[in-house]
Scaffold this motif. Structure first.
Motif, PDB file in Angstrom:
ATOM      1  N   LYS A 188       0.747  -1.165  -0.063  1.00 27.91           N
ATOM      2  CA  LYS A 188      -0.059   0.177  -0.064  1.00 27.91           C
ATOM      3  C   LYS A 188       0.578   1.512  -0.001  1.00 27.91           C
ATOM      4  CE  LYS A 188      -4.409  -1.913   2.219  1.00 27.91           C
ATOM      5  NZ  LYS A 188      -4.940  -1.821   3.669  1.00 27.91           N
ATOM      6  N   ASP A 189       2.070   1.405   0.213  1.00 28.28           N
ATOM      7  CA  ASP A 189       3.066   2.430   0.284  1.00 28.28           C
ATOM      8  C   ASP A 189       3.130   2.853  -1.028  1.00 28.28           C
ATOM      9  OD1 ASP A 189       3.087   2.535   3.353  1.00 28.28           O
ATOM     10  OD2 ASP A 189       4.407   0.740   3.273  1.00 28.28           O
ATOM     11  N   LYS A 190       2.515   3.443  -1.487  1.00 32.49           N
ATOM     12  CA  LYS A 190       2.809   4.173  -2.991  1.00 32.49           C
ATOM     13  C   LYS A 190       3.359   5.399  -3.074  1.00 32.49           C
ATOM     14  CE  LYS A 190       2.105   0.107  -5.587  1.00 32.49           C
ATOM     15  NZ  LYS A 190       2.187  -0.672  -4.328  1.00 32.49           N
ATOM     16  N   GLN A 191       3.004   6.375  -1.883  1.00 32.33           N
ATOM     17  CA  GLN A 191       3.452   7.852  -2.011  1.00 32.33           C
ATOM     18  C   GLN A 191       4.771   7.747  -1.977  1.00 32.33           C
ATOM     19  OE1 GLN A 191       1.468  10.155   0.980  1.00 32.33           O
ATOM     20  NE2 GLN A 191       2.993  11.893   0.935  1.00 32.33           N
ATOM     21  N   VAL A 192       5.673   6.847  -1.093  1.00 32.05           N
ATOM     22  CA  VAL A 192       7.139   7.023  -1.135  1.00 32.05           C
ATOM     23  C   VAL A 192       7.623   6.537  -2.447  1.00 32.05           C
ATOM     24  CG1 VAL A 192       7.132   4.686  -0.100  1.00 32.05           C
ATOM     25  CG2 VAL A 192       9.000   6.558   0.337  1.00 32.05           C
ATOM     26  N   VAL A 193       6.901   5.665  -3.045  1.00 28.10           N
ATOM     27  CA  VAL A 193       7.555   5.269  -4.328  1.00 28.10           C
ATOM     28  C   VAL A 193       7.497   6.360  -5.389  1.00 28.10           C
ATOM     29  CG1 VAL A 193       7.267   3.785  -6.150  1.00 28.10           C
ATOM     30  CG2 VAL A 193       6.701   2.885  -3.911  1.00 28.10           C
ATOM     31  N   GLY A 194       6.344   7.182  -5.337  1.00 28.39           N
ATOM     32  CA  GLY A 194       5.895   8.164  -6.344  1.00 28.39           C
ATOM     33  C   GLY A 194       7.121   9.370  -6.134  1.00 28.39           C
ATOM     34  N   GLU A 195       7.160   9.615  -4.604  1.00 24.58           N
ATOM     35  CA  GLU A 195       8.014  10.727  -4.218  1.00 24.58           C
ATOM     36  C   GLU A 195       9.635  10.522  -4.474  1.00 24.58           C
ATOM     37  OE1 GLU A 195       6.626  12.066  -0.491  1.00 24.58           O
ATOM     38  OE2 GLU A 195       4.814  12.988  -1.198  1.00 24.58           O
ATOM     39  N   ARG A 196      10.073   9.184  -4.291  1.00 28.19           N
ATOM     40  CA  ARG A 196      11.157   8.925  -4.516  1.00 28.19           C
ATOM     41  C   ARG A 196      11.674   8.962  -6.066  1.00 28.19           C
ATOM     42  NH1 ARG A 196      12.251   4.192  -0.131  1.00 28.19           N
ATOM     43  NH2 ARG A 196      12.383   5.500   1.722  1.00 28.19           N
ATOM     44  N   LEU A 197      10.738   8.555  -7.075  1.00 31.18           N
ATOM     45  CA  LEU A 197      10.821   8.614  -8.476  1.00 31.18           C
ATOM     46  C   LEU A 197      10.784  10.065  -8.713  1.00 31.18           C
ATOM     47  CD1 LEU A 197       8.254   6.103  -9.758  1.00 31.18           C
ATOM     48  CD2 LEU A 197      10.748   6.086 -10.251  1.00 31.18           C
ATOM     49  N   ALA A 198      10.189  11.189  -8.059  1.00 37.62           N
ATOM     50  CA  ALA A 198      10.267  12.362  -8.290  1.00 37.62           C
ATOM     51  C   ALA A 198      11.439  13.017  -7.900  1.00 37.62           C
ATOM     52  CB  ALA A 198       8.861  13.279  -7.567  1.00 37.62           C
ATOM     53  N   LEU A 199      12.175  12.308  -6.800  1.00 31.14           N
ATOM     54  CA  LEU A 199      13.546  13.225  -6.347  1.00 31.14           C
ATOM     55  C   LEU A 199      14.497  12.750  -7.499  1.00 31.14           C
ATOM     56  CD1 LEU A 199      13.783  11.812  -2.512  1.00 31.14           C
ATOM     57  CD2 LEU A 199      13.462  14.169  -3.518  1.00 31.14           C
TER      58      LEU A 199
END
Length: 631
Positions: A499-510
């Motif tokens: 379920k932890d998709k926010q951290v995935v998207g935000e690390r891609l954004a980094l």
């Protein structure tokens, strides 16, 4: 269509590059495109396709685009100019926002008019598709939740970019659950790799033969051989099955003479349901089944699966069941001698809307459709969803190109984990395919390193998921303008869709903010740089240690070491500046070290800004997937 559906109201067009528009008209006809004081004219070729390039106006908007031909014209409204990202992969990229942590609250807050969403309709093809299906939507609580929901990873990625850059962001969701990388690649690249000659030849045969393009070798095989799904439809409620054998379910195959051989059998059972039916959704439960089942109620398809370990639980749509007589039909393709229905009898049940249970175990009717023992041909693969090479490149990537893009993000690899060594060549070749197709040079390509999954293994050793992460990291390191978003500190041992998709998207954004947009920010976790031999120990030095090496937990973990015998033992570890010293009493002369080298490791080493260490190994010894081939 006169204008490709890639262009529409509410879209985002890419700034800083020529904007490509295309569509179809009569051969030789001129088409004029106008936007923000810029104009271009294109002439339709012999195939009717026209393509015009316009200079991009400044980021922002809204703009209006007018496209005019001799016989028709189109005006596009509420068009923004900003950055467009293609978001590809399998189910973890596809997973909608509602299924993520705090999903309901995230949906309520998803009012972002500067973010625009386009979902490419899932479509398989054995040759290039010209026209995509989909439309642009303004990001809102309603649009992110439509259907199965817009990609959560893409949404969180785009949200962070938009908040940091203050330019419009266009997100194109182009993914399909369970699909391997080769499904997203061109036939030209796969022919060069030589591993895929057999499936490519079969695809050419099926294409020449005509008929449905399912993207699954299994489904094509069933269309060809399964008598029960052909003209004398064995799922139909009105079928006369009085001549079928009486069988016991679970079981059923021995009575039909195919207890120990591959086969397709159909099973039918009449059910009498109460009048009135209880309100609420009913669920058909069939337990685990080897290898594949397809279930029908009253002639209507209700579910199918080829994931053996996954207990079947098919939600039944309103109107399928009725009071009184109902007919359940289940087709089972069994491969193993002990295959078929694997669960205990009480796992087979129909659960009505009020949670009352209709037991299904016991007496059924059965018939043999295919005796698939040699020399009968079997399908090349047994998944009932698209896994064929090329079919999604042709069906879902080709029709998007050559749209002007900023870059791509990619969350995939689970389907290739057992062939991780092959993925070292496969993923770079796929990136090359996409870049060649879009004709915009080496645009950014950012890769999600797989999260933790399955239960922790007590002993160190080889592991296919670790090798897949290694292949992803090698690609990010060696393919120009690529980067890796590490997620090893996320995941769920029992769910391949964490379920932890926010951290995935935000690390891609980094990755994007640092590497593509030039922001001076840390974007990667500690990355192995070099190894020094010490007496009885190894010193491992890391890059990307901003803020120092930080241990989250009791000790740095998990490291293992091996000597010349290549036997792995857990290691003690201590942090020294930007390095970690590892040793084990069981390995007096260590030669190699590994970190987080299993599907679900205890990965406790981070840098000071909270980014996790990239899993790695210092050896190049043969891995468990080195010789695995799909065909």
């Amino acid at each position: 269509p006169f204008v490709s559906p890639m262009f529409g109201d509410n879209m985002v067009l890419q700034h800083g590059k020529p904007i490509r528009f295309w569509g179809w008209a009569r051969a030789g006809e001129s088409v004029r495109v106008e936007m923000a004081g810029h104009a271009a004219t294109a002439v339709a070729g012999l195939d009717g396709r026209w393509q015009a390039e316009l200079e991009a106006p400044a980021p922002g908007g809204p703009y209006t685009v007018k496209i005019t031909g001799p016989e028709q014209s189109v005006v596009l409204h509420e068009v923004l100019v900003g950055d467009v990202w293609l978001c590809g992969g399998q189910s973890n990229m596809e997973l909608g926002l509602a299924r993520t942590r705090n999903g309901a609250d995230e949906i309520k807050a998803a009012e972002h008019p500067e973010i625009r969403l386009f979902t490419v309709k899932q479509h398989v093809a054995y040759s290039p598709t010209a026209v995509p299906q989909g439309s642009w939507k303004i990001c809102s609580p309603q649009t992110v939740a439509e259907g199965a929901g817009f990609s959560a990873v893409a949404y969180f990625f785009g949200r962070k970019l938009q908040a940091e850059l203050h330019v419009p962001i266009g997100l194109i969701e182009d993914c399909w659950g369970g699909t391997p990388a080769e499904s997203w690649m061109s036939p030209e690249s796969l022919h060069k790799l030589k591993d895929f000659d057999a499936p490519l030849a079969e695809i050419e045969r099926l294409h020449a033969k005509g008929g449905p393009e399912s993207g699954s070798f299994l489904m094509n095989w069933l269309d060809e051989y399964d008598v029960g799904s052909q003209s004398n439809n064995w799922s139909a409620a009105e079928l006369d099955d009085s001549g079928w054998k009486t069988v016991q379910i679970p079981g059923g195959f021995s009575e039909l003479g195919v207890a120990d051989v591959p086969s397709i059998c159909w099973f039918r059972k009449e059910l009498t349901l109460p009048d009135p039916l209880p309100a609420g959704q009913a669920t058909l439960c069939l337990g685990s089944i080897e290898k594949m089942d397809t279930a029908y109620l009253n002639g209507q398809w209700v579910g199918a699966s080829s994931w053996v370990e996954n207990p079947r639980a098919y939600g039944i749509k309103a109107g399928v069941l009725k009071p009184g007589r109902n007919v359940l039909a289940v087709r089972v393709f069994k491969l193993k001698p002990q295959g078929g229905f694997l669960s205990k009898p009480d796992a087979l049940r129909l659960v009505l809307g009020d949670q009352s249970v209709i037991p299904l175990a016991g007496e059924w009717k059965g018939a043999l459709s295919v005796d698939a023992r040699p020399p009968h041909l079997l399908p090349l693969t047994f998944e009932n969803y698209p896994t064929m090479p090329i079919v999604l490149f042709d069906g879902m990537i080709q029709p998007v190109a050559p749209l002007s893009l900023r870059g791509a993000i990619w969350y995939q690899g689970e389907a290739n984990a057992e062939r991780a060594h092959q993925y070292r060549t496969l993923l770079p070749a796929m990136i090359g395919d996409w870049r060649k197709l879009f004709r915009q040079g080496d645009f950014p390509f950012y890769i999600v390193s797989l999260p933790a999954f399955m239960h922790h293994r007590d002993q160190p050793g080889d592991d296919s998921w670790a090798e897949l992460r290694e292949a992803q990291a090698l690609t990010a390191r060696t393919v120009k303008n690529s980067a890796l978003a590490v997620t090893i500190d996320t995941g769920d041992p029992d769910n391949i869709h964490p379920k932890d998709k926010q951290v995935v998207g935000e690390r891609l954004a980094l990755c994007a903010l640092a590497n593509e947009y030039g922001e001076k920010i840390p974007w990667a976790g500690p990355t192995f740089a070099s190894m020094t031999h010490l007496p009885g120990a190894l010193k491992l030095r890391f890059n990307h240690t901003e803020g120092g090496l930080v241990v989250k937990g009791d000790r740095p973990g998990e490291f293992s070491v091996a000597g010349k015998d290549r036997q792995w033992h857990w290691a003690e570890a201590r942090v020294e500046g930007d390095s970690v010293v590892v040793s084990s009493p069981a390995v007096p002369d260590p030669q190699a070290a590994r970190y987080a080298w299993q599907a679900n490791p205890a990965a406790t080493l981070f840098n000071g800004i909270g980014l996790p260490t990239v899993p790695f190994r210092t050896d190049n010894w043969p891995g468990v997937t080195d010789t695995h081939k799909p065909w």
